[in-house]
Motif scaffolding. Sequence first.
Motif, PDB file in Angstrom:
ATOM      1  N   UNK A   5     -18.271  -2.609 -55.995  1.00  0.00           N
ATOM      2  CA  UNK A   5     -17.719  -4.133 -55.990  1.00  0.00           C
ATOM      3  C   UNK A   5     -18.562  -4.934 -56.952  1.00  0.00           C
ATOM      4  N   UNK A   6     -19.348  -4.447 -57.780  1.00  0.00           N
ATOM      5  CA  UNK A   6     -19.876  -5.432 -58.824  1.00  0.00           C
ATOM      6  C   UNK A   6     -18.863  -5.748 -59.749  1.00  0.00           C
ATOM      7  N   UNK A   9     -20.187  -9.024 -64.755  1.00  0.00           N
ATOM      8  CA  UNK A   9     -21.213 -10.061 -64.956  1.00  0.00           C
ATOM      9  C   UNK A   9     -22.402  -9.818 -63.976  1.00  0.00           C
ATOM     10  N   UNK A  10     -22.196  -9.285 -62.851  1.00  0.00           N
ATOM     11  CA  UNK A  10     -23.360  -8.750 -61.851  1.00  0.00           C
ATOM     12  C   UNK A  10     -24.104  -7.739 -62.725  1.00  0.00           C
ATOM     13  N   UNK A  11     -23.415  -6.845 -63.271  1.00  0.00           N
ATOM     14  CA  UNK A  11     -24.139  -5.410 -63.692  1.00  0.00           C
ATOM     15  C   UNK A  11     -24.952  -6.064 -64.929  1.00  0.00           C
ATOM     16  N   UNK A  42     -14.220  -6.039 -62.295  1.00  0.00           N
ATOM     17  CA  UNK A  42     -15.125  -5.200 -61.504  1.00  0.00           C
ATOM     18  C   UNK A  42     -15.575  -3.780 -62.395  1.00  0.00           C
ATOM     19  N   UNK A  43     -16.967  -3.386 -62.179  1.00  0.00           N
ATOM     20  CA  UNK A  43     -17.202  -2.201 -62.805  1.00  0.00           C
ATOM     21  C   UNK A  43     -16.296  -1.027 -62.677  1.00  0.00           C
ATOM     22  N   UNK A  44     -15.873  -0.864 -61.606  1.00  0.00           N
ATOM     23  CA  UNK A  44     -15.454   0.400 -61.324  1.00  0.00           C
ATOM     24  C   UNK A  44     -13.894   0.384 -61.875  1.00  0.00           C
ATOM     25  N   UNK A  45     -13.392  -0.769 -62.345  1.00  0.00           N
ATOM     26  CA  UNK A  45     -12.086  -0.819 -63.019  1.00  0.00           C
ATOM     27  C   UNK A  45     -12.096  -0.528 -64.510  1.00  0.00           C
ATOM     28  N   UNK A  46     -13.452  -0.644 -64.921  1.00  0.00           N
ATOM     29  CA  UNK A  46     -13.623  -0.586 -66.700  1.00  0.00           C
ATOM     30  C   UNK A  46     -13.624   0.970 -66.908  1.00  0.00           C
TER      31      UNK A  46
END
Length: 256
Positions: A5-6, A9-11, A42-46
């Motif tokens: 869910x990050x 930018x959050x990461x 979202x990190x999971x989409x990268x």
Amino acid sequence: MTTNGQTVHDLLREVALARGLRRSTYLHYQRLLTRLDLLDREVGEVAQGDVVESLWSIDSPNTRRAAVICLRSVFGWPMKIPRGIPRRYDLPDEDTLRLALMTTPHEPRGLLMMYAGLRIGEACAITSSDVTGDRLRVDKQVQQLHETGKPTTTKVGPTKSGVAEVVIPHFLTGVVLSLDKTTKPDVVRESIRRAGLKVGIRLNPHMLRHWYASTMLARGVPLSVVSEQMRHSDIAVTLRTYSQANTSRTIHDTFG
């Protein structure tokens, strides 16, 4: 480190906190990730493969290199860092540079870059308290932080090379003693650019630092001394980046 869910930018914020990144580095990474259209995803989409493809949209090899370093730091991807390409200048002669600097009210800062090899932020942080005889203490720099949507902020922080002392020409001692306060790098940079135009040259602060190192090497100063004065961690950086010479002139001067 969780990523569910990050956003990127959050990461980035999490990595910056965990690794103690300097504010300037954090903002630099933020700009690079924005350029790659990653910051709000979202990190999971990268996917690494897609990002590698998008790196080729960056024309500048050195900016592309900076982006790879950013991606390695933020995502932990084992990407090979490409070699940087040293900037090459058509360096003006000493008299032309001195004439240009005489036309700017920031001449003392320019002389510090030209005859002490200081980076612009370091030169802007120097005051009279930093000089003792022919020794100049370089332990701070003025940083201007540019953050999207917020006013530019200025602060004095540590240098990227750590604390060091450099030897300066005797005439420069008097110049430094005239400095009673710090100043802003963007003001000095623009003033030096305009000074160059007045004498018909393109001039920027890094050119002055480049002239300093290249001139010492051309005049026979040992590479080890040049590297120490430039405050490089590796002598190879000095040789690779600043050993700029006219090949034809060098060969003819050597062998006739």
